[in-house]
Design an enzyme around this catalytic site. Structure first.
Site, PDB file in Angstrom:
ATOM      1  N   ASN A 157       0.880  -1.170   0.000  1.00 22.27           N
ATOM      2  CA  ASN A 157       0.000   0.000   0.000  1.00 22.27           C
ATOM      3  C   ASN A 157       0.917   1.220   0.000  1.00 22.27           C
ATOM      4  O   ASN A 157       1.517   1.540   1.023  1.00 22.27           O
ATOM      5  CB  ASN A 157      -0.898  -0.031   1.243  1.00 22.27           C
ATOM      6  CG  ASN A 157      -1.743   1.228   1.367  1.00 22.27           C
ATOM      7  OD1 ASN A 157      -1.772   2.061   0.456  1.00 22.27           O
ATOM      8  ND2 ASN A 157      -2.423   1.365   2.493  1.00 22.27           N
ATOM      9  N   LYS A 161       0.167   4.290  -0.339  1.00 21.51           N
ATOM     10  CA  LYS A 161      -0.448   5.475   0.283  1.00 21.51           C
ATOM     11  C   LYS A 161      -0.210   6.711  -0.595  1.00 21.51           C
ATOM     12  O   LYS A 161      -0.145   6.586  -1.813  1.00 21.51           O
ATOM     13  CB  LYS A 161       0.062   5.639   1.724  1.00 21.51           C
ATOM     14  CG  LYS A 161      -0.131   4.333   2.532  1.00 21.51           C
ATOM     15  CD  LYS A 161       0.062   4.484   4.012  1.00 21.51           C
ATOM     16  CE  LYS A 161      -0.140   3.135   4.702  1.00 21.51           C
ATOM     17  NZ  LYS A 161      -0.045   3.213   6.159  1.00 21.51           N
ATOM     18  N   HIS A 209      -9.377   1.183   4.977  1.00 20.84           N
ATOM     19  CA  HIS A 209      -8.095   1.337   5.676  1.00 20.84           C
ATOM     20  C   HIS A 209      -8.291   2.253   6.883  1.00 20.84           C
ATOM     21  O   HIS A 209      -9.097   3.180   6.844  1.00 20.84           O
ATOM     22  CB  HIS A 209      -7.051   1.925   4.716  1.00 20.84           C
ATOM     23  CG  HIS A 209      -5.671   1.869   5.279  1.00 20.84           C
ATOM     24  ND1 HIS A 209      -5.219   2.790   6.201  1.00 20.84           N
ATOM     25  CD2 HIS A 209      -4.667   0.981   5.086  1.00 20.84           C
ATOM     26  CE1 HIS A 209      -3.972   2.471   6.543  1.00 20.84           C
ATOM     27  NE2 HIS A 209      -3.617   1.381   5.879  1.00 20.84           N
ATOM     28  N   GLU A 268      -6.661   4.626   7.934  1.00 19.64           N
ATOM     29  CA  GLU A 268      -6.459   6.053   7.643  1.00 19.64           C
ATOM     30  C   GLU A 268      -7.695   6.656   6.985  1.00 19.64           C
ATOM     31  O   GLU A 268      -7.990   7.836   7.168  1.00 19.64           O
ATOM     32  CB  GLU A 268      -5.190   6.230   6.787  1.00 19.64           C
ATOM     33  CG  GLU A 268      -3.940   5.988   7.631  1.00 19.64           C
ATOM     34  CD  GLU A 268      -2.751   5.414   6.893  1.00 19.64           C
ATOM     35  OE1 GLU A 268      -2.731   5.451   5.641  1.00 19.64           O
ATOM     36  OE2 GLU A 268      -1.822   4.910   7.563  1.00 19.64           O
ATOM     37  N   GLU A 310      -5.050  -4.948  10.488  1.00 22.61           N
ATOM     38  CA  GLU A 310      -4.008  -3.951  10.694  1.00 22.61           C
ATOM     39  C   GLU A 310      -4.254  -3.231  12.013  1.00 22.61           C
ATOM     40  O   GLU A 310      -5.037  -2.277  12.061  1.00 22.61           O
ATOM     41  CB  GLU A 310      -4.029  -2.914   9.556  1.00 22.61           C
ATOM     42  CG  GLU A 310      -3.811  -3.507   8.183  1.00 22.61           C
ATOM     43  CD  GLU A 310      -3.266  -2.464   7.217  1.00 22.61           C
ATOM     44  OE1 GLU A 310      -2.155  -2.680   6.728  1.00 22.61           O
ATOM     45  OE2 GLU A 310      -3.916  -1.446   6.977  1.00 22.61           O
ATOM     46  N   GLY A 340       2.855   2.291  10.739  1.00 23.68           N
ATOM     47  CA  GLY A 340       3.793   3.399  10.597  1.00 23.68           C
ATOM     48  C   GLY A 340       4.512   3.777  11.882  1.00 23.68           C
ATOM     49  O   GLY A 340       5.146   4.826  11.965  1.00 23.68           O
ATOM     50  N   SER A 346       3.797  -2.159  10.224  1.00 29.88           N
ATOM     51  CA  SER A 346       5.257  -2.198  10.392  1.00 29.88           C
ATOM     52  C   SER A 346       5.859  -3.548  10.018  1.00 29.88           C
ATOM     53  O   SER A 346       6.833  -3.988  10.631  1.00 29.88           O
ATOM     54  CB  SER A 346       5.652  -1.794  11.813  1.00 29.88           C
ATOM     55  OG  SER A 346       5.219  -0.467  12.085  1.00 29.88           O
ATOM     56  N   GLY A 353       5.141   1.358   4.675  1.00 30.27           N
ATOM     57  CA  GLY A 353       6.474   1.942   4.515  1.00 30.27           C
ATOM     58  C   GLY A 353       7.501   1.041   3.837  1.00 30.27           C
ATOM     59  O   GLY A 353       8.205   1.482   2.915  1.00 30.27           O
TER      60      GLY A 353
HETATM   61  P1  13P Z   1       3.220   0.336   7.651  1.00 27.84           P
HETATM   62  O1  13P Z   1       3.732  -0.928   7.031  1.00 27.84           O
HETATM   63  O2  13P Z   1       3.942   1.574   7.181  1.00 27.84           O
HETATM   64  O3  13P Z   1       3.130   0.247   9.128  1.00 27.84           O
HETATM   65  O4  13P Z   1       1.713   0.532   7.109  1.00 27.84           O
HETATM   66  C1  13P Z   1       0.844  -0.540   7.141  1.00 27.84           C
HETATM   67  C2  13P Z   1      -0.359  -0.165   6.388  1.00 27.84           C
HETATM   68  O5  13P Z   1      -1.093   0.732   6.763  1.00 27.84           O
HETATM   69  C3  13P Z   1      -0.644  -0.889   5.136  1.00 27.84           C
HETATM   70  O6  13P Z   1      -1.916  -0.633   4.683  1.00 27.84           O
END
Ligand code: 13P
Length: 249
Positions: free
Chosen positions: A9, A11, A95, A97, A167, A173, A212, A234
């Site tokens: 992802n 983002k 998601h 977010e 998640e 993150g 992460s 990330g």
């Molecule tokens: P990270 O791997 O940066 O923690 O993000 C996970 C995520 O939100 C994937 O959708």
């Protein structure tokens, strides 16, 4: 046998040029693992150039969200049909977010999931608790309600086409990963919830872990019997790191 899926992802990261160079890096490296389906979800503006580069490759293309509506006066929204025309086959929905910054609810995610299924896209439905909820001992209540709310009303045939991503919000993150045992416990719980909807779907539905995940911790997580892949943020922005996760399967 459940499919293993490693999904990136990306983002809100990447101009067209940056997306193309990341994809070129993946295609040039050892990003092909017969044991895993690989998918990347670049920003909308880079989907079309990405699909041109990925055509005929082993990497599938995903989008990060889509509208619950089919067509019409919904300024700035992107429809399932639009995604199909640029070569998208997966769509990430709900998601954290989107839930946090855009007030997306389980019922909205349910409507989007239905629209995605109707269009022939594979929905990757995200669920997960916040740190506050975990510390209050509410993880199962929260995640259970998200499963019920987002998957409401689907037939066994529809459920068989859905992918879940667990998640934990506190792990996204932050560099704080759930331990393999912590993640596995929630995946087992989710699968039990799924069994109440349809026992076959519970057996076959891939449940990905996200939060992460990186090359260094991927094998521990992916080694758990109920963790069927990863939704990576990330670490999917660096070709070498993402390839490391793909090869941890
Ligand atoms: P990270 O791997 O940066 O923690 O993000 C996970 C995520 O939100 C994937 O959708």
């Amino acid at each position: 046998m459940r499919r293993t899926i490693i999904a990136g992802n990306w983002k809100m990261n990447g101009t067209i040029g940056e997306t193309e160079s990341l994809i070129r890096g993946l295609l040039a490296g050892k990003s092909d693992n017969p044991k895993a389906t690989v998918m990347v979800a670049p920003p909308y503006t880079a989907l079309f150039p990405a699909s041109k580069l990925l055509e005929g490759s082993h990497i599938a293309l995903g989008a990060q969200d889509m509208s619950e509506h089919e067509v019409g006066a919904y300024t700035a929204e992107i429809s399932a049909q639009m995604l199909l025309t640029v070569g998208v086959s997966y769509v990430i929905l709900g998601h954290s977010e989107r839930r946090q910054y855009h007030a997306e609810t389980d019922s909205l995610v349910n409507a989007k999931t239905k629209r995605a299924l109707d269009a022939g896209l594979t929905p990757v439905v995200c669920i997960g608790e916040t740190l506050e909820q975990r510390e209050a001992g509410k993880t199962e209540a929260v995640v259970g309600a998200q499963v019920d709310g987002t998957l409401k009303g689907f037939t066994p045939d529809q459920l068989a086409k859905i992918v879940i991503a667990y998640e934990p919000v506190w792990a996204i993150g932050t560099g704080k990963t759930a331990t393999p045992e912590m993640a596995e416990a929630v995946h087992v719980f989710v699968r039990r919830k799924l069994a109440a909807l349809d026992s076959k779907a519970a057996e076959t539905m891939p449940i990905l872990y996200g939060g992460s995940m990186k090359a260094a911790n991927a094998s521990g997580l992916l080694g758990q019997p109920n963790i069927d892949g990863g939704l990576v943020g990330g670490a999917s922005l660096k070709a070498d790191e993402f390839i490391g996760i793909i090869n941890a399967v």
